[in-house]
Design a protein around this motif. Structure first.
Motif, PDB file in Angstrom:
ATOM      1  N   LEU A 194       0.829  -1.219   0.000  1.00 11.51           N
ATOM      2  CA  LEU A 194       0.000   0.000   0.000  1.00 11.51           C
ATOM      3  C   LEU A 194       0.859   1.263   0.000  1.00 11.51           C
ATOM      4  O   LEU A 194       0.444   2.304  -0.518  1.00 11.51           O
ATOM      5  N   ARG A 195       2.057   1.166   0.579  1.00 13.61           N
ATOM      6  CA  ARG A 195       2.881   2.358   0.711  1.00 13.61           C
ATOM      7  C   ARG A 195       3.775   2.578  -0.517  1.00 13.61           C
ATOM      8  O   ARG A 195       3.926   3.711  -0.974  1.00 13.61           O
ATOM      9  N   LEU A 220      -9.182   0.284   5.565  1.00 15.36           N
ATOM     10  CA  LEU A 220      -8.682   1.600   6.008  1.00 15.36           C
ATOM     11  C   LEU A 220      -8.358   2.491   4.807  1.00 15.36           C
ATOM     12  O   LEU A 220      -8.455   3.711   4.893  1.00 15.36           O
ATOM     13  N   VAL A 221      -7.984   1.887   3.723  1.00  9.91           N
ATOM     14  CA  VAL A 221      -7.605   2.660   2.530  1.00  9.91           C
ATOM     15  C   VAL A 221      -8.810   2.966   1.645  1.00  9.91           C
ATOM     16  O   VAL A 221      -8.974   4.083   1.150  1.00  9.91           O
ATOM     17  N   GLU A 496      -1.657  11.243   3.854  1.00  9.00           N
ATOM     18  CA  GLU A 496      -0.977  11.123   5.149  1.00  9.00           C
ATOM     19  C   GLU A 496      -1.849  10.502   6.227  1.00  9.00           C
ATOM     20  O   GLU A 496      -1.398   9.700   7.044  1.00  9.00           O
ATOM     21  N   GLY A 497      -3.121  10.890   6.228  1.00  9.67           N
ATOM     22  CA  GLY A 497      -4.049  10.340   7.218  1.00  9.67           C
ATOM     23  C   GLY A 497      -4.200   8.831   7.047  1.00  9.67           C
ATOM     24  O   GLY A 497      -4.238   8.076   8.027  1.00  9.67           O
ATOM     25  N   THR A 498      -4.269   8.397   5.799  1.00  7.41           N
ATOM     26  CA  THR A 498      -4.400   6.961   5.519  1.00  7.41           C
ATOM     27  C   THR A 498      -3.149   6.227   5.986  1.00  7.41           C
ATOM     28  O   THR A 498      -3.234   5.158   6.618  1.00  7.41           O
ATOM     29  N   ALA A 501      -3.236   5.936   9.682  1.00  8.96           N
ATOM     30  CA  ALA A 501      -4.234   4.948  10.115  1.00  8.96           C
ATOM     31  C   ALA A 501      -3.686   3.533   9.947  1.00  8.96           C
ATOM     32  O   ALA A 501      -3.880   2.670  10.819  1.00  8.96           O
ATOM     33  N   LEU A 502      -2.990   3.298   8.840  1.00  7.81           N
ATOM     34  CA  LEU A 502      -2.403   1.977   8.599  1.00  7.81           C
ATOM     35  C   LEU A 502      -1.345   1.666   9.657  1.00  7.81           C
ATOM     36  O   LEU A 502      -1.312   0.577  10.242  1.00  7.81           O
ATOM     37  N   ARG A 503      -0.481   2.648   9.925  1.00  5.34           N
ATOM     38  CA  ARG A 503       0.602   2.401  10.874  1.00  5.34           C
ATOM     39  C   ARG A 503       0.054   2.196  12.293  1.00  5.34           C
ATOM     40  O   ARG A 503       0.534   1.343  13.040  1.00  5.34           O
TER      41      ARG A 503
END
Lengths: 518, 518
Positions: A194-195, A220-221, A496-498, A501-503
């Motif tokens: 995803l990153r 989340l994405v 950035e928010g996503t 949230a993932l981290r």
């Protein structure tokens, strides 16, 4: 030629792909490529209907008379019981025709959405998606040889795939990140996809909870509602051939189906070990095992996307070792393709396989044989399109470069032979006439930029020029190339928010777990 | 699938080929192989009739409106004039349909006889014949690098071809024996084919007198009457593309036709140089040039055997160098095959091409792409099946070994997927059941010896075993193999009187000639 198959007429998408290619050439880069291929050549059908029916009848008799065991998944047995199968302990037997009936709810085509909508892929029909190889514990390069894969290697391969205009999918376990605990590495793998990529990807299949974690991260994405209505993640699961579905796999693919996400259902048959040594028998077995797996996804959630997978291979008589990229599985793939189309399901086929331990002549003989078979048989999703050496055990940096180059060539190959007045070039013959050359003629000037596939790794120079430049072989050129591509890699933008949230999700989930190494 | 194409039904010849393979394995050698392949898979047809007709119409318009020059051969012009073509100086124009009418006397299939009748080949229809590469001035091996070819090299390649069970033909100028005068080397080449091989072969095409010398030598072996009634030698001639037939070539192929021997008529089109950069245009040109050449053989002697040849290639945009084994010529071959079958002529297609200067990964990627295209398009005679590197300029000892290994794999590939009760293996599933393996089951024991292609050069061992044996790459293994094969080579028996007659003929003919080196 089969009815309704493409034939020389280019689609709007292909024209735009070509324009894109010309543009990226003019800017001196490889560009981003097409999101996927829409094939303009028919499939290569080698068996008559009569013989296909003989294989289907054999598969039906295997399912009805021998049956398939479903181990460690009582819910699966219950689903089969309700659907009318005959249960005897763990053994499930199916009346002829039953599975075909269940499979009618499975879609013939579906879209797997990428977080970058321009990279979403369409799976099924005339569409072809190339994804990197999957599952090697080892990695290799010319500098350091073979060693266990790490998360760093994993991220490198995700970046190399993202940077290639000739792949369409980020894949799944591009190598095992063996420096991360087994029960935690799926978080890091999904995060890396995803990153460091904005293409579609595959989630974990090693346990139901890990599959569910993977889907949760996708939510989340993409948002939970979107995920419930659309495919954004897939799981690639193997049958425990012959004729056994293990509970780990069935609970995993049922989890994907429950979430309306796609499963790729793959029997892995080495002829002589997990199946008969004769091709027709191995194909019938593969059909039986795939139909059972695909049908179970439909019992879990009718309409969930599912891909008809297969993995045929052969064995060396001298050593007893598995062999890959050999002629029997290659030609067998053509039949598998015909069978999948008769079920109206998207098809996954073998990609770049080899037993060679180096990115050498053997490696590319076997890989090209295997990859072309997947293209000809009509595969829609080609897992293992880039990177494998060492009988699937190693992901090679140099081989990855060679394979993606072959993937590029296959874009031009699948464009087929276009027929229109410009392509037929009658005016050019009138202009040039007998005995003259076409170098500077108007037709050449108008067409040369997009005329031919231009490999980034082949050396086409005359011998003397090649010798003066150091007599470099293909593997050495590939070594230089992956380093250059990694050095120039730029991550695609991620909100950035996503990202946060993932981290956060990963940190919280990992915090509650002890490291497990098996 | 096209009507009347083979489909899973094995022929008597194939069964006997398989038995032969089993027997040779049991004796621990590669055996002698089949005299040629009878394909059990259909051709891969990619264009519709409508689009094929558009290409044919373009070829007809090239022939009618642009025309073809016939240089330095007044007799050819006279043959065309009598046949009703329109002559303007050297330029010949043809009414649409005229060449197709002339071509009706050409046989769809014919036998090229070998001096060993068991090695005679059938050319056309479902038959496939593999011949070595042709025409390189240089040879290469890993020990000595690139140098000019000699008669010793020539004889070595004839011996290597003869020793391979996976080639069917001894070829022609397997490399240029540059240590022999240009006007005398054809004697030594034809002698080498007759002495060191018992397979069919190609004669000289560099001058009419040399073609006639070649045919005279064949008469000494087969008898003049037999030669007048049967094909025992062939000549491979190139068009001077675009749209020029040179007198050297037309007088040569007319000499072969006059003697009732076969010609292979080959346009050599590098897109952007000798033809347009677009595939459809290059294919139309190739069709026009081939039809004109093939038709002229029929005007010389109606019914003389002739092969519809082609050689499409592409160009690197970056360097302007020719490229080989690229996707556009590969997919274009499929169309060429369809066009040849519509003319009812045997087809020659591209074999193992590459621009690589080493027997490395690039070499086998390009070769495998090109060789599989020739197989799929239905080529009957595959010249250049083994040995080329360096953009056709070098014959490589190691590449020869790799290519013949691929030729072996293609035997199994073209056997297709057989369908019968034994192949479907239902009893094996009943015997083994879910979760068990097939290693020792009755079906495996009965079938394993002939089940899978067994490469002599691939390394399928596990990594550790391969590493312990020295981490040898494919090129190094091939180097060891050609030396072993040459060391073990045994010449096939040749009648002493025939041998003497050939040597006498050569001595007498050479005695009357000054050495010429151009």
């Amino acid at each position: 030629m089969a009815d309704g198959q493409p034939d020389g007429q280019e689609t709007k998408r292909q024209r735009s792909g070509r324009t894109q290619r010309r543009e990226s050439r003019m800017h001196g880069t490889e560009g981003v490529g097409r999101p996927y291929i829409v094939r303009n050549i028919p499939t290569y059908d080698i068996l008559s209907e009569e013989n296909l029916i003989r294989i289907e009848t054999t598969a039906d008799r295997i399912l009805a008379e021998v049956g398939i065991e479903f181990r460690d998944d009582p819910e699966a047995l219950e689903l089969w019981r309700k659907a009318g199968a005959q249960i005897d302990g763990l053994l499930v037997k199916f009346e002829p025709g039953m599975l075909r009936e269940v499979l009618k709810t499975a879609p013939a085509e579906f879209t797997q959405h990428a977080r970058n909508p321009a990279r979403s892929v369409r799976i099924g029909g005339r569409n072809v998606v190339f994804a990197p190889a999957y599952g090697s514990p080892f990695v290799m390069d010319l500098d350091k040889g073979r060693r266990y894969g790490t998360l760093q290697d994993f991220e490198n391969f995700v970046k190399l795939a993202q940077a290639s205009p000739w792949l369409h999918h980020s894949g799944g376990t591009v190598c095992e990140p063996t420096d991360v605990a087994v029960n935690k590495r799926h978080f890091d793998m999904v995060y890396a996809h995803l990153r460091y990529s904005d293409r579609p990807f595959l989630g974990s299949v090693t346990a139901q909870s890990r599959a569910e974690d993977s889907i949760d991260m996708a939510r989340l994405v993409f948002g939970a509602d979107f995920v419930d209505r659309n495919c954004v993640i897939m799981g690639n699961v193997n049958v425990n051939s012959p004729l056994v579905w293990d509970g780990t796999m069935t609970t995993v693919f049922r989890a994907y189906a429950r979430a309306n996400q796609a499963s790729v259902i793959v029997p892995f048959i080495l002829g002589g070990a997990m199946g008969p040594v004769t091709n027709a028998g191995a194909i019938a077995q593969s059909l039986a095992e795939t139909m059972a797996g695909c049908a179970l996804t439909q019992l879990e959630r009718p309409g969930a996307p599912v891909i008809f997978g297969n993995f045929l291979s052969s064995m060396s008589l001298r050593s007893g070792s598995p062999t890959f990229g050999t002629p029997e599985p290659a030609i067998g793939s053509m039949v598998i393709g015909q069978l999948a189309r008769r079920l109206n399901l998207p098809l996954r086929c073998s990609g770049n396989f080899t037993t060679s331990k180096l990115p050498d002549a053997q490696a590319m003989t076997e890989s090209t044989m295997s990859m072309l078979a997947a293209v000809h048989c009509g595969a829609n999703f080609l897992l293992h399109s880039a990177g494998f050496l060492d009988g699937l055990l190693s992901m090679s940096y140099e081989k990855f470069v060679m394979d993606t180059d072959l993937c590029g060539a296959l874009h031009s190959y699948m464009d087929g032979v276009k027929i229109d007045d410009n392509e037929l070039a009658l005016d050019a013959f009138r202009e040039v006439g007998p005995g003259n050359h076409f170098f500077g003629c108007a037709h050449t000037m108008a067409n040369y930029e997009t005329a031919f596939w231009d490999s980034q790794t082949a050396d086409n120079e005359p011998f003397e020029k090649w010798e003066a430049a150091g007599s470099v072989d293909a593997a050495t050129r590939a070594n230089a190339r992956w380093k250059k591509v990694l050095a120039e890699y730029e991550a695609p933008p991620l909100d950035e928010g996503t990202d946060e949230a993932l981290r956060d999700f990963i940190e919280r989930r990992k915090a509650g777990m002890q490291d497990a190494w098996y």
